[in-house]
Design an enzyme around this catalytic site. Structure first.
Site, PDB file in Angstrom:
ATOM      1  N   ASN A  10       0.794  -1.241   0.000  1.00  0.00           N
ATOM      2  CA  ASN A  10       0.000   0.000   0.000  1.00  0.00           C
ATOM      3  C   ASN A  10       0.820   1.281   0.000  1.00  0.00           C
ATOM      4  O   ASN A  10       0.248   2.360  -0.122  1.00  0.00           O
ATOM      5  CB  ASN A  10      -1.017   0.020   1.166  1.00  0.00           C
ATOM      6  CG  ASN A  10      -2.018  -1.097   1.046  1.00  0.00           C
ATOM      7  OD1 ASN A  10      -2.649  -1.243   0.007  1.00  0.00           O
ATOM      8  ND2 ASN A  10      -2.144  -1.914   2.072  1.00  0.00           N
ATOM      9  N   ARG A  17      -4.647   8.684  -0.307  1.00  0.00           N
ATOM     10  CA  ARG A  17      -5.573   8.736   0.833  1.00  0.00           C
ATOM     11  C   ARG A  17      -4.769   8.906   2.123  1.00  0.00           C
ATOM     12  O   ARG A  17      -3.561   8.756   2.129  1.00  0.00           O
ATOM     13  CB  ARG A  17      -6.428   7.458   0.891  1.00  0.00           C
ATOM     14  CG  ARG A  17      -7.449   7.398  -0.255  1.00  0.00           C
ATOM     15  CD  ARG A  17      -8.548   6.387   0.013  1.00  0.00           C
ATOM     16  NE  ARG A  17      -9.268   6.677   1.232  1.00  0.00           N
ATOM     17  CZ  ARG A  17      -9.400   5.816   2.256  1.00  0.00           C
ATOM     18  NH1 ARG A  17      -8.862   4.617   2.197  1.00  0.00           N
ATOM     19  NH2 ARG A  17     -10.073   6.158   3.330  1.00  0.00           N
ATOM     20  N   HIS A  79       4.035  -5.925  11.183  1.00  0.00           N
ATOM     21  CA  HIS A  79       3.339  -6.397  12.381  1.00  0.00           C
ATOM     22  C   HIS A  79       2.924  -7.862  12.301  1.00  0.00           C
ATOM     23  O   HIS A  79       2.311  -8.375  13.238  1.00  0.00           O
ATOM     24  CB  HIS A  79       2.101  -5.521  12.622  1.00  0.00           C
ATOM     25  CG  HIS A  79       2.365  -4.065  12.377  1.00  0.00           C
ATOM     26  ND1 HIS A  79       3.287  -3.348  13.109  1.00  0.00           N
ATOM     27  CD2 HIS A  79       1.868  -3.195  11.448  1.00  0.00           C
ATOM     28  CE1 HIS A  79       3.329  -2.096  12.657  1.00  0.00           C
ATOM     29  NE2 HIS A  79       2.476  -1.980  11.650  1.00  0.00           N
ATOM     30  N   ASP A  86      12.785 -13.688   8.990  1.00  0.00           N
ATOM     31  CA  ASP A  86      13.703 -14.797   8.691  1.00  0.00           C
ATOM     32  C   ASP A  86      14.576 -14.492   7.477  1.00  0.00           C
ATOM     33  O   ASP A  86      15.763 -14.847   7.452  1.00  0.00           O
ATOM     34  CB  ASP A  86      12.907 -16.085   8.441  1.00  0.00           C
ATOM     35  CG  ASP A  86      12.327 -16.662   9.723  1.00  0.00           C
ATOM     36  OD1 ASP A  86      12.740 -16.232  10.818  1.00  0.00           O
ATOM     37  OD2 ASP A  86      11.458 -17.557   9.635  1.00  0.00           O
ATOM     38  N   LEU A 100       6.982   5.835   8.064  1.00  0.00           N
ATOM     39  CA  LEU A 100       6.651   7.249   7.845  1.00  0.00           C
ATOM     40  C   LEU A 100       6.002   7.830   9.093  1.00  0.00           C
ATOM     41  O   LEU A 100       6.329   8.936   9.533  1.00  0.00           O
ATOM     42  CB  LEU A 100       5.696   7.372   6.654  1.00  0.00           C
ATOM     43  CG  LEU A 100       6.261   6.940   5.304  1.00  0.00           C
ATOM     44  CD1 LEU A 100       5.133   6.777   4.294  1.00  0.00           C
ATOM     45  CD2 LEU A 100       7.279   7.950   4.806  1.00  0.00           C
ATOM     46  N   SER A 101       5.070   7.074   9.653  1.00  0.00           N
ATOM     47  CA  SER A 101       4.341   7.540  10.833  1.00  0.00           C
ATOM     48  C   SER A 101       5.036   7.065  12.106  1.00  0.00           C
ATOM     49  O   SER A 101       5.862   6.143  12.068  1.00  0.00           O
ATOM     50  CB  SER A 101       2.909   7.007  10.793  1.00  0.00           C
ATOM     51  OG  SER A 101       2.915   5.591  10.872  1.00  0.00           O
ATOM     52  N   ARG A 106       0.424   4.869  17.702  1.00  0.00           N
ATOM     53  CA  ARG A 106      -0.765   4.422  16.984  1.00  0.00           C
ATOM     54  C   ARG A 106      -1.390   3.189  17.663  1.00  0.00           C
ATOM     55  O   ARG A 106      -1.159   2.939  18.827  1.00  0.00           O
ATOM     56  CB  ARG A 106      -0.405   4.196  15.511  1.00  0.00           C
ATOM     57  CG  ARG A 106       0.062   5.508  14.829  1.00  0.00           C
ATOM     58  CD  ARG A 106       0.327   5.345  13.360  1.00  0.00           C
ATOM     59  NE  ARG A 106      -0.901   4.992  12.644  1.00  0.00           N
ATOM     60  CZ  ARG A 106      -0.915   4.591  11.375  1.00  0.00           C
ATOM     61  NH1 ARG A 106       0.225   4.512  10.694  1.00  0.00           N
ATOM     62  NH2 ARG A 106      -2.043   4.279  10.781  1.00  0.00           N
TER      63      ARG A 106
END
Ligand code: CA2
Length: 151
Positions: A10, A17, A79, A86, A100-101, A106
């Site tokens: 993504n 967005r 995550h 591995d 980036l964030s 979060r």
């Protein structure tokens, strides 16, 4: 010195967005930014983005004996992916994790990073600049080499 920059699922949607979280700049802008600072730093670079976990594993494996380090934003695979962890351990290249964030501020599910276990440093919350900070870190430190024999 040649670095591989890997971007996960993504991230190709950047700028389209959620600009409040990821900014207004596009993935093409990110590629241009990476190529720009690599030129300034005098390092070679290759950039690869995929929405597919296996393709990212293949890219990490292909980096073996071809690159001096990996800068990786695994995106959501951060995550969940033991496969990426591995693969990074298998090639043993110095790797730095970028987000980036600021994932630490979060959701709970973003607090786990499997990939981090194979990285010498994480840069989160710096936007595009995190990629440059990661590259500079790999350029200046030799301590990030992961000895898989000891793991
Ligand atoms: O902050 C980061 O860089 C992340 O790696 C971005 C991932 C997210 O799953 C990680 O927890 C943190 C998301 C990739 C980008 O997703 C977009 C979604 C909508 C619009 C643009 C990008």
């Amino acid at each position: 010195m040649k670095l591989l920059f890997l971007n996960g699922p993504n991230l190709n949607m950047l700028g389209i967005r959620e600009p409040d979280i990821y900014g207004k700049q596009t993935y093409a802008d990110l590629e241009e930014y990476i190529r720009g600072f690599c030129g300034d730093l005098g390092i070679g670079c290759e950039i690869f983005q995929s929405n597919h976990e296996g393709a990212l594993v293949d890219a990490i494996q292909a980096a073996y004996q071809k690159f001096d380090g990996i800068v990786i934003n695994p995106a959501a695979y951060t995550h969940t992916s033991v496969a990426l962890l591995d693969a990074l351990k298998a090639v043993g290249l110095p790797a730095a994790e970028v987000h980036l964030s600021d994932v630490s501020r979060r959701e709970d599910f973003r607090q786990i990073s499997y990939v981090r276990l194979a990285c010498c440093k994480t840069f989160a919350g710096f936007g595009f600049e995190g990629y440059r900070l990661a590259a500079e870190y790999l350029l200046t430190t030799k301590s990030g080499v992961i000895d898989t024999a000891k793991e």
